[in-house]
Scaffold this active site. Structure first.
Site, mmCIF file in Angstrom:
data_model
loop_
_atom_site.group_PDB
_atom_site.id
_atom_site.type_symbol
_atom_site.label_atom_id
_atom_site.label_comp_id
_atom_site.label_asym_id
_atom_site.label_seq_id
_atom_site.Cartn_x
_atom_site.Cartn_y
_atom_site.Cartn_z
ATOM 1 N N GLU A 15 0.770 -1.094 0.145
ATOM 2 C CA GLU A 15 -0.065 -0.072 0.057
ATOM 3 C C GLU A 15 0.833 1.309 0.170
ATOM 4 O OE1 GLU A 15 -3.650 0.338 2.597
ATOM 5 O OE2 GLU A 15 -2.332 2.433 3.445
ATOM 6 N N THR A 46 -3.752 4.836 -1.571
ATOM 7 C CA THR A 46 -4.844 5.223 -0.659
ATOM 8 C C THR A 46 -5.555 6.697 -1.194
ATOM 9 O OG1 THR A 46 -3.574 6.591 0.663
ATOM 10 C CG2 THR A 46 -3.676 4.551 1.331
ATOM 11 N N HIS A 75 -7.811 2.872 -4.090
ATOM 12 C CA HIS A 75 -8.767 3.062 -3.062
ATOM 13 C C HIS A 75 -9.920 4.057 -3.407
ATOM 14 C CE1 HIS A 75 -5.990 1.696 0.492
ATOM 15 N NE2 HIS A 75 -5.594 1.104 -0.621
ATOM 16 N N ARG A 105 -15.783 3.077 3.198
ATOM 17 C CA ARG A 105 -16.483 4.184 3.572
ATOM 18 C C ARG A 105 -15.779 5.462 3.650
ATOM 19 N NH1 ARG A 105 -18.228 5.660 9.533
ATOM 20 N NH2 ARG A 105 -15.893 5.989 9.256
ATOM 21 N N GLY A 106 -14.604 5.508 4.155
ATOM 22 C CA GLY A 106 -13.674 6.419 4.264
ATOM 23 C C GLY A 106 -13.666 7.193 5.627
ATOM 24 N N ASP A 107 -12.362 7.642 5.852
ATOM 25 C CA ASP A 107 -12.019 8.473 7.164
ATOM 26 C C ASP A 107 -12.995 9.641 7.326
ATOM 27 O OD1 ASP A 107 -10.728 6.491 8.516
ATOM 28 O OD2 ASP A 107 -8.787 7.012 7.421
ATOM 29 N N ALA A 125 -19.475 1.082 2.589
ATOM 30 C CA ALA A 125 -18.636 0.598 1.406
ATOM 31 C C ALA A 125 -19.449 -0.254 0.409
ATOM 32 C CB ALA A 125 -17.355 -0.382 2.063
ATOM 33 N N HIS A 173 -14.112 -2.797 14.058
ATOM 34 C CA HIS A 173 -14.122 -1.201 13.563
ATOM 35 C C HIS A 173 -14.371 -0.463 14.805
ATOM 36 C CE1 HIS A 173 -15.711 2.525 11.917
ATOM 37 N NE2 HIS A 173 -14.801 2.146 10.832
ATOM 38 N N LYS A 189 -20.629 -6.928 2.206
ATOM 39 C CA LYS A 189 -20.045 -6.435 1.219
ATOM 40 C C LYS A 189 -19.568 -7.520 0.171
ATOM 41 C CE LYS A 189 -17.091 -3.924 4.639
ATOM 42 N NZ LYS A 189 -15.883 -2.938 4.836
HETATM 43 P P1 FAD Z 1 -18.251 -0.193 6.093
HETATM 44 O O1 FAD Z 1 -17.746 -1.321 5.643
HETATM 45 O O2 FAD Z 1 -19.367 0.625 5.395
HETATM 46 O O3 FAD Z 1 -18.464 0.108 7.712
HETATM 47 C C1 FAD Z 1 -17.387 0.083 8.666
HETATM 48 C C2 FAD Z 1 -17.841 -0.291 9.994
HETATM 49 O O4 FAD Z 1 -18.734 0.665 10.508
HETATM 50 C C3 FAD Z 1 -18.639 -1.764 9.870
HETATM 51 O O5 FAD Z 1 -17.781 -2.777 10.072
HETATM 52 C C4 FAD Z 1 -19.771 -1.599 10.941
HETATM 53 O O6 FAD Z 1 -19.345 -2.283 11.987
HETATM 54 C C5 FAD Z 1 -19.741 -0.257 11.170
HETATM 55 N N1 FAD Z 1 -21.159 0.388 10.476
HETATM 56 C C6 FAD Z 1 -21.307 0.724 9.380
HETATM 57 N N2 FAD Z 1 -22.290 1.270 9.064
HETATM 58 C C7 FAD Z 1 -22.912 1.488 10.455
HETATM 59 C C8 FAD Z 1 -24.185 1.719 11.042
HETATM 60 N N3 FAD Z 1 -25.106 2.221 10.289
HETATM 61 N N4 FAD Z 1 -24.376 1.857 12.340
HETATM 62 C C9 FAD Z 1 -23.477 1.267 13.367
HETATM 63 N N5 FAD Z 1 -22.101 0.730 12.681
HETATM 64 C C10 FAD Z 1 -21.879 0.869 11.385
HETATM 65 N N6 FAD Z 1 -9.844 5.381 4.631
HETATM 66 C C11 FAD Z 1 -9.840 6.578 3.654
HETATM 67 O O7 FAD Z 1 -10.455 7.554 4.022
HETATM 68 N N7 FAD Z 1 -8.836 6.320 2.602
HETATM 69 C C12 FAD Z 1 -8.142 5.285 2.509
HETATM 70 O O8 FAD Z 1 -7.593 5.181 1.313
HETATM 71 C C13 FAD Z 1 -8.365 4.092 3.240
HETATM 72 N N8 FAD Z 1 -7.739 3.108 3.112
HETATM 73 C C14 FAD Z 1 -7.926 2.070 4.130
HETATM 74 C C15 FAD Z 1 -7.289 0.798 3.746
HETATM 75 C C16 FAD Z 1 -7.642 -0.458 4.645
HETATM 76 C C17 FAD Z 1 -7.074 -1.559 4.177
HETATM 77 C C18 FAD Z 1 -8.482 -0.157 5.670
HETATM 78 C C19 FAD Z 1 -8.499 -1.196 6.647
HETATM 79 C C20 FAD Z 1 -9.092 1.056 5.920
HETATM 80 C C21 FAD Z 1 -8.865 2.158 5.032
HETATM 81 N N9 FAD Z 1 -9.325 3.275 5.448
HETATM 82 C C22 FAD Z 1 -9.256 4.398 4.520
HETATM 83 C C23 FAD Z 1 -10.220 3.501 6.706
HETATM 84 C C24 FAD Z 1 -11.542 3.343 6.456
HETATM 85 O O9 FAD Z 1 -12.310 4.192 5.345
HETATM 86 C C25 FAD Z 1 -12.142 3.609 7.808
HETATM 87 O O10 FAD Z 1 -11.772 2.684 8.777
HETATM 88 C C26 FAD Z 1 -13.680 3.515 7.783
HETATM 89 O O11 FAD Z 1 -14.219 4.072 9.175
HETATM 90 C C27 FAD Z 1 -14.534 2.261 7.524
HETATM 91 O O12 FAD Z 1 -14.573 1.919 6.230
HETATM 92 P P2 FAD Z 1 -15.306 0.734 5.932
HETATM 93 O O13 FAD Z 1 -15.056 0.518 4.210
HETATM 94 O O14 FAD Z 1 -14.904 -0.713 6.545
HETATM 95 O O15 FAD Z 1 -16.989 1.009 6.173
#
Ligand code: FAD
Length: 326
Positions: A15, A46, A75, A105-107, A125, A173, A189
């Site tokens: 990455e 990223t 990403h 989903r994104g930070d 996501a 998470h 997903k």
């Molecule tokens: P999702 O799968 O949509 O959900 C994340 C978690 O939130 C789920 O596990 C669930 O438990 C919880 N959740 C979802 N919806 C709800 C709800 N309605 N109520 C309660 N809980 C809920 N971020 C960036 O901005 N840019 C990047 O390039 C980036 N790269 C990454 C690469 C990797 C390998 C990883 C692991 C993370 C990365 N991230 C990045 C961070 C990521 O965007 C965050 O961790 C984000 O908060 C969760 O993304 P997700 O895709 O898992 O979300």
């Protein structure tokens, strides 16, 4: 139930993040050749919060596509974009030749926190995975109907498989109530059409192995690549734990703090990541996804340590942290 496809030999991937300064860009360029020469399965790039790195992410991806044979993975996040914006962005990446995505989903962007309304029309996501599939299908149609000006559409229509990876969280998470909820999210997903999972970093092999067992028992058939990061200083370890919400690994922290030089700390970090990689490869063999911080030395040492690097590649010891990389 579909079977779990695991490659015969463990693969590895890297990455990168898009550089923000000219100096950081020079650092990335210096590391790109050795990373590519190592022969990764793919290199992911990223995407900054709120689309802040759209242009620079695409620039790194285009460089990988133009100058190497390595699969480039973009990403993409749901943060701050309307449905139309996200669709346009996916089209732009597909038309540029990117056919691998990590849908996230994104930070939260700067100034926002979890719980704030920082997303756009897409809320998870899983929804982004579905949108990527829809846009890909649209591009295939363009090719079938001979719409001119879509250079990548031919490749998509001729059966080129688009990879859509998603994130997984062995330790949960930060927003989720339980690991079960995380596994349900991963199942959703998978149902949306994801075909690979990459984990958040973790510091104890048991956390990953337990998560994979639970996910398999619940019906997850995706390959789940363990995300491994060599952490080369106590300062970075604290920062990473802050950013990810992971538990602080106190043994590793103490071991790093005990060292009397940055070089010694770097050796401890590499040794820890190598042992972690050895454990997860021994048990699961899905492969390794290495967080590089845009530097090649530490991750190549880890790969050498677990026997995944061609022994003819010349060694270059992990250098200590650079201040601008924390
Ligand atoms: P999702 O799968 O949509 O959900 C994340 C978690 O939130 C789920 O596990 C669930 O438990 C919880 N959740 C979802 N919806 C709800 C709800 N309605 N109520 C309660 N809980 C809920 N971020 C960036 O901005 N840019 C990047 O390039 C980036 N790269 C990454 C690469 C990797 C390998 C990883 C692991 C993370 C990365 N991230 C990045 C961070 C990521 O965007 C965050 O961790 C984000 O908060 C969760 O993304 P997700 O895709 O898992 O979300």
């Amino acid at each position: 139930m579909s079977t779990i496809v695991v490659p015969e030999r463990p693969t590895f991937s890297f990455e990168l993040y898009p550089p923000r300064t000219a100096e950081a860009e020079a650092g990335l360029l210096a590391s790109l050749d050795p990373l590519v020469a190592a022969g990764p399965e793919f290199i992911s790039v990223t995407y900054g919060a709120n689309g802040s790195s759209r242009t620079s992410s695409l620039a790194v991806l285009l460089r990988l596509l133009a100058e190497t044979d390595i699969r480039a993975m973009a990403h993409l996040t749901c943060v701050g974009s309307s449905y139309a914006d996200a669709t346009r962005l996916i089209r732009e990446f597909l038309d540029a030749g990117v056919t691998s995505f990590l849908a996230l989903r994104g930070d939260p962007p700067a100034g926002a926190v979890e719980g704030d309304d920082f997303l756009g029309d897409l809320h998870s996501a899983g929804e982004l995975v579905q949108l990527i599939h829809r846009v890909q299908a649209e591009r295939e149609q363009f090719s079938l109907n001979d719409v001119p000006g879509f250079p990548n559409a031919k490749r998509l229509a001729s059966g080129h498989k688009v990879t859509i990876a998603v994130a997984a969280f062995p330790n949960g998470h930060p927003r989720s109530r339980s690991v079960e909820q995380d596994i349900d999210t991963l199942l959703a997903k998978q149902a949306a059409g994801a075909n690979l999972a990459i984990t958040q970093l973790f510091f104890d092999a048991e956390d990953y192995l337990r998560f994979v067992d639970q996910a398999r028992a619940a019906g997850v058939t995706l390959r789940i690549l363990p995300g491994v990061m060599p952490v080369l200083s106590a300062q970075r370890l604290r920062r990473i734990v802050d950013l990810t919400g992971e538990r602080l690994p106190t043994d590793l922290l103490r071991a790093l703090e005990k060292q009397d030089s940055p070089e010694a700390q770097a050796r401890v970090g590499v040794a820890h990541a190598t042992e972690l990689a050895r454990r997860v490869l021994g048990e699961d063999r899905a492969g390794l996804h290495l967080y590089t911080f845009n530097r090649h030395e530490a991750v190549l040492e880890v790969l050498r340590g677990v026997g995944l690097l061609d022994p003819t590649m010349s060694p270059s010891p992990a250098r200590s942290e650079r201040k601008d990389h924390v």
